[in-house]
Design an enzyme around this catalytic site. Structure first.
Site, PDB file in Angstrom:
ATOM      1  N   TYR A  31       0.844  -1.187   0.000  1.00 27.65           N
ATOM      2  CA  TYR A  31       0.000   0.000   0.000  1.00 27.65           C
ATOM      3  C   TYR A  31       0.886   1.246   0.000  1.00 27.65           C
ATOM      4  O   TYR A  31       1.502   1.594   1.004  1.00 27.65           O
ATOM      5  CB  TYR A  31      -0.923   0.030   1.219  1.00 27.65           C
ATOM      6  CG  TYR A  31      -1.912  -1.109   1.313  1.00 27.65           C
ATOM      7  CD1 TYR A  31      -2.171  -1.940   0.224  1.00 27.65           C
ATOM      8  CD2 TYR A  31      -2.605  -1.348   2.488  1.00 27.65           C
ATOM      9  CE1 TYR A  31      -3.078  -2.976   0.318  1.00 27.65           C
ATOM     10  CE2 TYR A  31      -3.526  -2.385   2.591  1.00 27.65           C
ATOM     11  CZ  TYR A  31      -3.755  -3.199   1.498  1.00 27.65           C
ATOM     12  OH  TYR A  31      -4.661  -4.234   1.596  1.00 27.65           O
ATOM     13  N   HIS A 113      -0.666 -12.253   1.590  1.00 28.57           N
ATOM     14  CA  HIS A 113      -1.360 -11.342   0.688  1.00 28.57           C
ATOM     15  C   HIS A 113      -1.455 -11.945  -0.709  1.00 28.57           C
ATOM     16  O   HIS A 113      -0.445 -12.285  -1.322  1.00 28.57           O
ATOM     17  CB  HIS A 113      -0.592 -10.016   0.634  1.00 28.57           C
ATOM     18  CG  HIS A 113      -1.414  -8.852   0.186  1.00 28.57           C
ATOM     19  ND1 HIS A 113      -0.899  -7.597   0.009  1.00 28.57           N
ATOM     20  CD2 HIS A 113      -2.733  -8.751  -0.139  1.00 28.57           C
ATOM     21  CE1 HIS A 113      -1.854  -6.769  -0.381  1.00 28.57           C
ATOM     22  NE2 HIS A 113      -2.975  -7.461  -0.485  1.00 28.57           N
TER      23      HIS A 113
END
Length: 305
Positions: A31, A113
């Site tokens: 991110y 992830h």
């Protein structure tokens, strides 16, 4: 994501969440290519460490000229990028880098992830690394961060015991997409795996129907747009903001422990809190089923199923 956010605004947003009682925060190395973790750590660092739960992710290392870039991050730091790597040493290195960016001594929940990006390695090595960290008491919970419910269900079944503790499921248990209900959510309930439901606004599509890019489409199909408009019209008929229904819907399933929403400004946190508390009459959920907008067997917050 998509729009630049300065550091002061980011800090004010987390401060607003804290003041409202939010105690679970989710971030990831990818991110903003490390920027999210850095800002999260700056905001949470002064807080009592035992009073909140911090989640981050593994599977992408942030390094100079990392090749696996994504166009969705606005104004990322120059000269660095993500590189997919689910191998055991890379996962340990990723955790070390995350702690350095966060400026903290531990995280509570680690998600693998997007394990579908390299499923065999994610299962064989990334999971083993996280399980070892859990056994050593370095982390409290092993999790998955996924966009595909079937991938998560397969991973849970194939992972060595005791398996993951929770799953962050994005966009697959919402008013528009209940694909998580077919297998994953019943499996999680059976195994007492906590589900974090994310993406409940469906990339903003439930907030503002449009024909532009959303929900994974370059153009939203007409049938889907018609369904969104029907959902919104029914919500308005009962004087319920559509996003209030979107946030509260997932809590109807007993496997869902929390709903994860994003914010880039303090007022967005305030709005999400108000939407969560908004009273929704059971007749709205019944109306969604009667009109075919929700399947009859979907559990709803009213207890209707």
């Amino acid at each position: 994501m998509f729009a630049s956010v300065d550091g002061g605004q980011a800090r004010a947003t987390i401060d607003a969440a804290w003041d409202l009682g939010v105690r679970l925060y989710d971030t990831a190395p990818v991110y903003g290519y490390g920027r999210s973790e850095t800002r999260t750590g700056l905001a949470l660092g002064p807080r009592p460490r035992d009073e909140y739960v911090l989640c981050t992710k593994v599977g992408r290392l942030i390094e100079p000229d990392g090749p696996d870039t994504q166009s969705i991050w606005a104004d990322p730091p120059s000269g660095v990028g993500p590189r997919l790597d689910y191998r055991y040493p890379a996962v340990i290195r990723s955790v070390e880098q995350s702690l350095e960016r966060l400026g903290l001594d531990r995280v509570d929940v680690l998600h693998v992830h997007d394990p579908d990006q390299d499923y065999p390695t994610a299962l064989a090595e990334a999971y083993r690394a996280l399980a070892d960290l859990r056994n050593a008491g370095v982390i409290r919970a092993v999790s998955l961060g996924v966009n595909h419910a079937d991938v998560a269900a397969r991973f849970i079944r194939e992972a060595p015991a005791p398996g993951p503790d929770c799953v962050l499921l994005a966009g697959r248990y919402t008013m528009l997409d209940q694909s998580g209900l077919a297998d994953l959510l019943p499996l999680c309930r059976q195994r007492e795996i906590a589900v974090m439901a994310a993406g409940v606004f469906q990339s903003g599509l439930l907030a503002e129907p449009r024909t532009g890019a959303a929900y994974g489409y370059s153009r939203v199909p007409d049938a889907l747009l018609s369904r969104v408009r029907a959902l919104r019209d029914l919500c308005h008929r009962y004087d319920v903001p559509p996003l209030a229904a979107a946030i509260q819907f997932a809590f109807g399933h007993p496997a869902v422990a929390t709903v994860v929403v994003g914010a880039r400004k303090p007022h967005e946190v305030d709005e999400s809190s108000a939407l969560l508390a908004y009273p929704i009459p059971p007749e709205l959920w019944r109306g969604m089923k009667d009109t075919g907008l929700l399947p009859e067997d979907v559990p709803t917050p009213s207890g209707d199923s």
